[in-house]
Design a protein around this motif. Structure first.
Motif, short mmCIF file in Angstrom:
data_model
loop_
_atom_site.label_atom_id
_atom_site.label_comp_id
_atom_site.label_asym_id
_atom_site.label_seq_id
_atom_site.Cartn_x
_atom_site.Cartn_y
_atom_site.Cartn_z
N PHE A 249 0.77 -1.18 -0.10
CA PHE A 249 0.04 -0.10 0.13
C PHE A 249 0.93 1.22 0.02
CE2 PHE A 249 -3.37 2.45 2.44
CZ PHE A 249 -4.16 2.49 1.40
N ARG B 156 -2.41 14.69 -5.48
CA ARG B 156 -3.34 13.43 -4.98
C ARG B 156 -2.74 12.25 -5.55
NH1 ARG B 156 -6.28 14.58 -0.56
NH2 ARG B 156 -7.04 16.69 -0.93
N HIS C 27 0.38 11.85 -2.74
CA HIS C 27 0.01 11.67 -1.27
C HIS C 27 -1.14 10.85 -1.21
CE1 HIS C 27 2.67 15.42 0.00
NE2 HIS C 27 3.20 14.31 -0.14
N SER C 28 -1.50 10.08 -2.01
CA SER C 28 -2.56 9.26 -1.74
C SER C 28 -1.91 7.72 -1.88
CB SER C 28 -3.70 9.39 -2.50
OG SER C 28 -3.76 9.25 -3.78
N LYS C 29 -2.55 6.85 -0.99
CA LYS C 29 -2.05 5.62 -1.01
C LYS C 29 -2.88 4.79 -1.79
CE LYS C 29 0.32 5.37 2.96
NZ LYS C 29 1.62 4.48 3.79
N THR C 30 -2.29 3.87 -2.70
CA THR C 30 -3.16 2.52 -3.34
C THR C 30 -2.22 1.45 -3.59
OG1 THR C 30 -2.53 3.14 -5.67
CG2 THR C 30 -4.19 4.50 -4.89
N GLN D 95 -9.61 8.99 -12.53
CA GLN D 95 -10.37 8.48 -11.36
C GLN D 95 -11.51 9.04 -11.06
OE1 GLN D 95 -8.89 5.43 -10.40
NE2 GLN D 95 -6.84 5.48 -11.08
N TYR D 96 -11.49 10.45 -10.90
CA TYR D 96 -12.63 10.96 -10.64
C TYR D 96 -13.84 10.84 -11.55
CZ TYR D 96 -9.36 13.64 -7.53
OH TYR D 96 -8.30 13.91 -6.91
N GLU E 290 -15.18 7.37 -11.23
CA GLU E 290 -16.14 7.44 -9.81
C GLU E 290 -17.29 7.93 -10.24
OE1 GLU E 290 -14.60 6.92 -6.78
OE2 GLU E 290 -16.70 7.09 -5.80
N PRO F 197 -14.71 14.18 -7.45
CA PRO F 197 -15.72 13.40 -8.27
C PRO F 197 -17.19 14.41 -7.89
CG PRO F 197 -14.60 11.95 -6.86
CD PRO F 197 -14.29 13.01 -6.47
N LYS G 213 -3.52 4.81 8.34
CA LYS G 213 -2.52 4.13 7.91
C LYS G 213 -2.81 2.83 8.56
CE LYS G 213 1.58 6.00 6.77
NZ LYS G 213 2.93 6.45 7.48
N ALA H 135 -6.32 1.74 7.26
CA ALA H 135 -6.16 0.92 5.66
C ALA H 135 -5.81 -0.34 5.59
CB ALA H 135 -5.31 2.02 4.88
N ILE I 127 -7.41 -3.47 4.09
CA ILE I 127 -6.77 -4.31 3.08
C ILE I 127 -6.77 -5.90 3.38
CG2 ILE I 127 -4.30 -4.96 1.82
CD1 ILE I 127 -4.02 -1.85 1.99
N VAL J 15 -8.48 -0.34 -1.24
CA VAL J 15 -8.48 0.48 -0.46
C VAL J 15 -7.74 1.89 -1.00
CG1 VAL J 15 -8.00 1.42 1.94
CG2 VAL J 15 -8.53 -1.05 1.63
N LYS J 16 -8.32 3.00 -1.05
CA LYS J 16 -7.39 4.02 -1.16
C LYS J 16 -7.33 5.14 0.07
CE LYS J 16 -7.36 4.08 -6.09
NZ LYS J 16 -7.61 4.53 -7.66
N MET J 17 -6.24 5.88 -0.09
CA MET J 17 -6.13 6.65 1.39
C MET J 17 -5.45 8.00 0.87
SD MET J 17 -3.95 6.03 4.46
CE MET J 17 -3.01 7.26 5.21
N SER J 18 -6.20 9.03 1.41
CA SER J 18 -5.48 10.35 0.75
C SER J 18 -4.95 10.87 2.37
CB SER J 18 -6.38 11.16 0.22
OG SER J 18 -5.90 12.27 -0.39
N GLU J 19 -3.62 11.56 2.23
CA GLU J 19 -3.07 12.15 3.39
C GLU J 19 -2.76 13.62 3.20
OE1 GLU J 19 -0.42 8.62 4.08
OE2 GLU J 19 1.13 10.21 3.88
N ARG K 153 -11.09 5.35 1.73
CA ARG K 153 -12.25 4.76 1.11
C ARG K 153 -12.05 3.40 0.74
NH1 ARG K 153 -13.96 7.37 -4.00
NH2 ARG K 153 -15.99 6.65 -3.10
N TYR L 126 -12.11 3.93 -7.10
CA TYR L 126 -11.41 4.97 -8.21
C TYR L 126 -10.85 6.26 -7.47
CZ TYR L 126 -13.37 2.04 -11.67
OH TYR L 126 -13.73 0.98 -12.51
N SER L 127 -11.39 7.00 -7.01
CA SER L 127 -11.28 8.26 -6.43
C SER L 127 -10.61 8.06 -5.07
CB SER L 127 -12.19 9.47 -6.54
OG SER L 127 -11.72 10.43 -5.64
N PRO L 128 -9.40 8.71 -4.80
CA PRO L 128 -8.78 8.70 -3.47
C PRO L 128 -9.55 9.70 -2.42
CG PRO L 128 -7.28 9.63 -4.74
CD PRO L 128 -8.57 9.24 -5.86
N ILE L 129 -10.25 10.47 -3.12
CA ILE L 129 -11.05 11.80 -2.17
C ILE L 129 -12.40 11.62 -2.58
CG2 ILE L 129 -9.00 13.21 -1.65
CD1 ILE L 129 -9.94 14.80 -3.99
N ILE L 130 -13.27 12.31 -1.71
CA ILE L 130 -14.64 12.53 -1.78
C ILE L 130 -14.96 13.97 -1.89
CG2 ILE L 130 -15.30 10.22 -0.74
CD1 ILE L 130 -15.88 11.88 1.82
N GLN M 244 -20.64 13.14 1.40
CA GLN M 244 -20.35 11.56 0.78
C GLN M 244 -19.81 10.83 1.98
OE1 GLN M 244 -18.60 12.65 -2.86
NE2 GLN M 244 -19.36 10.60 -3.58
#
Ligand code: SF4
Ligand code: SF4
Lengths: 591, 192
Positions: free
Chosen positions: A4, A162, A165-168, A240-241, A244, A311, B22, B25, B29, B35-39, B55, B61-65, B69
């Motif tokens: 991750f 984004r 600093h986002s984890k996937t 990605q947005y 979504e 989104p 962390k 998440a 997993i 899982v997606k996480m935004s920091e 999320r 898909y998107s790491p943010i909302i 939501q």
């Protein structure tokens, strides 16, 4: 194995797996962690902090010419600093593959502007790649290096906050040792004289045509067919947005290779769908080129060009979908701006400097930018890295030339001074300027999270090294020894005395404030020089006259409710409030 | 589970929100979710308002909302809950640490910490409130406040099946493992 990872961690891993052996960068949010995560691969990759982005890219270029796969990383504004070598390396082309990572910051989470660096690819005529999650961030590093070597071009690797600093989830791979390409002296390629440059420019245009062909063929630009009523062209995180919001109800042309654009593929896609949207963050980079090619599409008419996308914004703009939200009185909420930490060494100096009337304070980029906020308000300007010194010089000259009696004080941090402050100081000395320069030396690069710099005595990969002596450097530049003050910024009397003296001088002056950042893990040298004792301060309620003067220092550990009080979990006993209090109501405990 | 769930963790820089996210998440997993996480990084960490988003679902898909939501907001600081309340679904849940950190304008006397935060929250959303700071202090380390919050969240989300203990272990220094596991359990007890 899946891990991750943030985009930055993934880029670091990608560089490792792709056989990169040289990386250089200057720290800057959101790009910083790329280098921090490459640094541990010490056995395979040489990684360094450069004093600025231009040097970082030039060093990477040197490594590339020598035949190594190389990477330079920086935040978007850093590319402005590195633009000079970029434009010419675009002409000469590479030997070992070279990637320039540009980490853009839509939404300005921690930047002074939100420029869209995709235009740099077009402007400098290099190839560009844009990943849309961490997996792609890792995989695209390798592909970018292959493209770089195959088409003889630097590759702009454009990411955004984004992505960084986002984890996937990311599937890891093995490192591939590609070794170093043989180096051959080739003057016509690597010496950019006008005569060679003219030849190279022709080659660059030729290369762009080949790259466009590649762009139309590569799987990096791929079509996902679903319902053809709506077609969406998109790249980076915006993909990605869009997914979504539209899921399988729209078809996508997802662009991963975005310079040059695959115009043929875009046209084919456009011809098949009923309505065509371009969804991209910030500028209409793709849209403009599509419209110039006569492709009808809807983009910035609906999608904002200011700020970060999400989104929701897309759903609202295109589908006119408005989400229901909870209604409440938002006016009740008090802002929470970032502040200088409790015990920050910059605070004491700023507290005294801001008391001075009739001065202009030119500021810079770093933690000390936070000194511009109330209650310190110790800053008039903040433009870009290094501009405190040079803009300060310009302002002082303008005041003098036009008969205005006002002194200018430029404030800059240690890392920023090495970055581009020293050149401004040369300007002051050479052109007989008279602005006061203050170097706030907290022994580290604070804001980005404590990276070593040429003054700290340690390298990125943890080796001890020569520490540049700032006072000597200033002397070498031409500041007279008697005009260099070295003070402890937590000593308010010393601050006052020095500021007064400095403002009285008619020759260039440098004040160096030396004290380590409170959050820094002290090095053995720091402990030897500054000690390592822990105390805190307390307010004596009896003596406190509720004058509120201590709160004017802006320390977040001090609050006021009829009487002042100090949060003992936060206070580090820097003594600034104690010195500020006119009634001796603050005392030291735990000594 | 087809649907994607959205968790918002909010608070103030320095409260350990990123670590809590962390761990969260990693737990998700291990339960088999995408899982997606935004920091947040940089400026925001210097005592500013901090938020992370996690999320999870079958495919994210998107790491943010955006607004309206979040299924749940886990708030480490009272006023921050209000700041992010517009991100909550109208039928979403709020888990709040009853803890105040005055911001700079409040400290210098330019503004007052808002009154009745808890009342407003209770009126507007399904709210669980408890004092994570006190619980953490009782356990002997205020810094475990973030793991207390994590425990409460896990319970509120119905994610008890995840082996949180193991994941906490992997993420904290050995000498802090025990206290953090206690914090986790205490947090779980807070939510009915
Ligand atoms: S991180 Fe260091 S330099 Fe930055 S505000 Fe805090 S104490 Fe000051
Ligand atoms: S001594 Fe005063 S100014 Fe320094 S950290 Fe403590 S409360 Fe803040």
């Amino acid at each position: 194995m899946k891990e991750f990872l943030t985009g930055n961690e993934a880029i670091a891993r990608g560089a490792y797996e792709a056989g990169v052996t040289f990386v250089s960068a200057y720290p800057g949010t959101p790009s910083t962690e790329i280098l921090e995560n490459i640094a541990p691969y010490k056995e395979h990759v040489y990684a360094e902090w450069a004093p600025n982005e231009k040097v970082a890219l030039e060093a990477a270029i040197g490594a590339s010419i020598a035949g190594a796969r190389a990477l330079a990383a920086m935040k978007h504004v850093g590319v402005n600093v590195a633009a000079d070598p970029l434009f010419t390396y675009a002409y000469t082309g590479v030997n070992g593959g070279l990637i320039l990572v540009s980490a853009d910051d839509p939404g300005m989470h921690s930047s002074q502007n939100e420029q869209d660096n995709r235009y740099y690819a077009k402007f400098s005529k290099v190839a560009m790649i844009e990943p849309s999650d961490s997996q792609e961030a890792k995989d695209f590093v390798k592909i970018a290096l292959e493209i770089s070597e195959k088409y003889d071009t630097p590759v702009l690797f454009r990411v955004t906050t984004r992505i960084c600093h986002s984890k996937t989830l990311v599937e890891l791979g093995e490192r591939e040792e590609v070794g170093i390409k043989p180096y051959k002296k080739d003057i016509s390629k690597y010496v950019a004289t006008p005569a060679n440059g003219r030849v190279l420019h022709v080659k660059v245009e030729e290369r762009l045509k080949q790259l466009e062909k590649f762009s139309n063929e590569t799987e990096l630009n791929k079509i996902e067919w679903n319902d053809k009523k709506i077609g969406i062209v998109t790249s980076g995180i915006a993909y990605q947005y869009a997914k979504e919001v539209f899921g399988d109800t729209a078809s996508y042309l997802k662009l991963g290779f975005t310079h040059p654009l695959p115009m043929k593929k875009i046209e084919e896609f456009a011809n098949e769908v009923e309505v065509l949207y371009v969804i991209e963050e910030l500028e209409p980079y793709i849209e403009e080129q599509m419209k110039a090619a006569g492709i009808k599409c809807i983009g910035k008419e609906l999608i904002p060009r200011i700020g970060e996308l999400n989104p929701d914004i897309i759903a609202k703009a295109i589908l006119k979908e408005e989400r229901q939200t909870i209604q409440y009185d938002e006016a009740k909420i008090v802002g929470r701006p970032p502040t200088l930490c409790a015990g920050c060494p910059h605070r004491g100096f700023f507290y005294m400097l801001a008391k001075k009337k009739n001065i202009m304070i030119t500021g810079d980029i770093g933690c000390y930018t936070l000194g511009s906020a109330e209650p310190l308000s110790a800053m008039d300007t903040c433009i870009c890295m290094g501009a405190s010194v040079s803009a300060g010089h310009g302002a002082q000259k303008a005041f003098e030339f036009n008969g205005i009696d006002k002194k200018v004080v430029g404030v800059i941090g240690d890392s920023t001074f090495f970055h581009s402050g020293v050149t401004g100081l040369m300007d002051i000395v050479y052109n007989k300027g008279n602005a006061v320069t203050v170097i706030l030396d907290n022994r580290i690069t604070g804001m980005t999270g404590h990276q070593e710099n040429p003054g700290t005595g340690y390298t990125l990969q943890g080796d001890k090294t020569h520490a540049i002596n700032i006072p000597l450097l200033c002397e070498a530049v031409g500041i007279k020894k008697e005009n260099i003050y070295i003070i402890n910024p937590l000593d308010l009397d010393a601050c006052k005395k020095t500021i007064d003296e400095a403002l009285d001088k008619t020759e260039p002056v440098v004040i160096i404030t030396e004290w380590p950042c409170v959050l820094k893990k002290p090095s053995p040298e720091d402990i030897e020089k500054f000690g390592n004792k822990r105390t805190i301060c307390k307010v004596d309620e009896e003596k406190c006259k509720a004058c509120r003067i201590c709160t004017k220092t802006g320390c977040p550990a001090i609050s006021f409710d009829e009487k002042a009080s100090i949060n003992e979990d936060m206070c580090v006993g820097c003594d600034v409030c104690l010195q500020a209090c006119p009634f001796d109501a603050i005392e030291k405990v735990g000594e | 589970m087809a649907e994607v769930k959205n968790i918002l963790l909010v608070g103030v820089g320095g409260q350990g929100i990123i670590l809590a996210s962390k761990i969260l998440a990693q737990g998700l997993i291990s339960a088999g979710y995408d899982v997606k996480m935004s920091e947040v990084h940089g400026m925001a960490q210097r005592g500013g308002s901090v938020t992370t988003q996690v999320r999870y679902g079958k495919k994210v898909y998107s790491p943010i909302i955006g607004k309206g939501q979040a299924d749940i907001i886990v708030s480490f600081e009272k006023m921050e809950t209000l700041r992010w309340l517009d991100h909550l679904k109208v039928d979403g849940k709020v888990v709040v640490n009853d803890y105040e950190i005055p911001s700079a304008p409040i400290l210098i006397g330019d503004a007052k910490y808002p009154e009745n935060v808890i009342e407003i929250l209770k009126e507007k959303a399904d709210t669980t409130i408890f004092k994570a700071a006190d619980i953490a202090k009782e356990l002997g380390n205020i810094k475990t406040m973030n793991v207390v919050m994590l425990g409460a969240l896990a319970k509120a989300m119905g994610l008890e099946e995840v082996d949180w203990g193991k994941i906490v272990k992997n993420n904290v220094k050995e000498k802090f493992v025990n206290i953090n596991i206690k914090a986790l359990n205490k947090g779980m007890e807070q939510v009915k």
